[in-house]
Every structure is written in structure tokens, then in C-alpha cells.
Design an enzyme around this catalytic site. Structure first.
Site, PDB file in Angstrom:
ATOM      1  N   LEU A   1       0.826  -1.203   0.000  1.00 35.29           N
ATOM      2  CA  LEU A   1       0.000   0.000   0.000  1.00 35.29           C
ATOM      3  C   LEU A   1       0.864   1.258   0.000  1.00 35.29           C
ATOM      4  CD1 LEU A   1      -2.930   1.148   0.420  1.00 35.29           C
ATOM      5  CD2 LEU A   1      -2.374   1.176   2.855  1.00 35.29           C
ATOM      6  N   HIS A   2       0.490   2.226  -0.820  1.00 33.80           N
ATOM      7  CA  HIS A   2       1.155   3.526  -0.812  1.00 33.80           C
ATOM      8  C   HIS A   2       0.197   4.577  -1.347  1.00 33.80           C
ATOM      9  CE1 HIS A   2       2.116   1.525  -4.624  1.00 33.80           C
ATOM     10  NE2 HIS A   2       2.205   2.736  -5.176  1.00 33.80           N
ATOM     11  N   GLN A   3       0.201   5.708  -0.669  1.00 36.97           N
ATOM     12  CA  GLN A   3      -0.655   6.824  -1.076  1.00 36.97           C
ATOM     13  C   GLN A   3       0.209   7.881  -1.764  1.00 36.97           C
ATOM     14  OE1 GLN A   3      -4.298   8.188   0.056  1.00 36.97           O
ATOM     15  NE2 GLN A   3      -3.470   9.668   1.506  1.00 36.97           N
TER      16      GLN A   3
END
Length: 179
Positions: free
Chosen positions: A137-139
Site C-alpha cells: 500500500l502507498h498513497q
């Protein structure tokens, strides 16, 4: 002014060229994980590196902020949990809160040091949704300015980056608020 002529490259189209050889690593998939395991994941390796080497801007308790190695715009950051999870629904309440807090801090810092007029913020969940590294996950926090990319990516198929990533990392890390 003399025009440079190189045999074998075709006819001149009178257009200038912005060379971005660092993008070849992305095009070739050189930094793509071989599988979805944490051992292959660059977002799992980055925290073990020195901040300048890993392009880490800030380290939180559960998540960290890192410059995108292949940015859409200058100052393109990513907020990543340390834990190797793929989906936003897998975050704990504490991880989700820290990701949100670090995203706000990232916006404030980038706005303060660069005068960004807006931001694109988002997560691509899964390969189908466009995630380059779907296993972690990465924003994305992508700063924008009036006319920033203009026609370059659409017509010129080029993105302009006026500063080296290491210089951008140092500027943002120095401006990051300390608790």
C-alpha cells in the site's frame, strides 16, 4: 548556429529534446519486485536505508514518507505503512490515521517550500487500478501548479523535473515539522 546532424536517426523535426535517461529503469521494470513478497518489495527495503539513499523525507511510527523514484511532478511523495500490506482495508485504525496525518503534513510542507497550488492524492489498489507495486500500500501526494505540466506529457510525452531527487528530498526533510 550549426545544426548537429547524426546519420541514422531520421529527419530532423525541429523539436527540442528533454532527455530523461533515468526513466529507462522504470520502462525496463528494473526496480519492479519479482514477486509480491516483502523480501522483494522496495517499500519494505527503503526503511532499512539511510534517508538520503532511500529518498525518505520523514519517518513516522507506523508509516513513512518517501519521494517517488519516478515522479509525475516535482515533489511527488508517497506515504507508505512499514507493514507489508496491499489493501487499504487491511490497515489498522492507527495506520490509517497516521497515513492521513502524514498526507496532510506532506501537503503542508510541499505547499510551504514550493507554493504548490493544488494536489492529486490517491491510492491505486491492485494492478487493474494502475498500481505499479500492488503488493505494498502507498498513497500518492502529487503537487500541482497552474500550467505545471502543460502540454508536455500529452503532446510531448515528456515530464519536466527541475530539481534532482536528492535535492528535493533534502529540502522537504528539512522543512518537515518535528514533533
Amino acid at each position: 548556429m550549426d545544426t548537429l546532424h547524426q546519420d541514422g536517426i531520421g529527419r530532423s523535426d525541429e523539436l527540442d529534446r528533454l532527455w530523461t535517461p533515468h526513466r529507462m529503469a522504470y520502462i525496463r521494470g528494473e526496480n519492479k519486485p519479482a514477486d509480491a513478497s516483502s523480501g522483494e518489495c522496495p517499500f519494505c527495503r527503503i526503511p532499512s536505508l539511510a534517508d538520503d539513499e532511500g529518498l525518505v523525507v520523514h519517518r513516522g511510527e507506523l508509516s513513512f514518507v518517501v519521494l517517488n523514484l519516478y515522479p509525475y511532478a516535482p515533489g511527488h511523495l508517497m506515504v507508505c505503512p512499514y507493514r507489508h500490506i496491499a489493501d487499504y482495508t487491511e490497515t489498522t485504525d492507527e495506520e490509517a490515521a497516521e497515513i492521513a496525518d502524514l498526507t496532510r503534513d506532506a501537503m503542508r510542507v510541499v505547499r510551504r517550500v514550493s507554493g504548490a497550488g493544488g494536489f492529486n492524492i490517491g491510492m491505486n489498489q491492485g494492478h487493474i487500478a494502475g498500481a505499479g507495486i500492488a503488493a505494498h500500500l502507498h498513497q500518492h501526494v502529487v503537487p500541482r501548479w497552474p500550467g505545471d505540466q502543460n502540454f508536455m506529457p500529452i503532446i510531448g510525452r515528456t515530464k519536466t523535473l527541475p530539481e534532482l531527487l536528492g535535492d528535493t528530498r533534502a529540502l522537504l526533510a528539512e522543512a518537515w515539522p518535528t514533533a
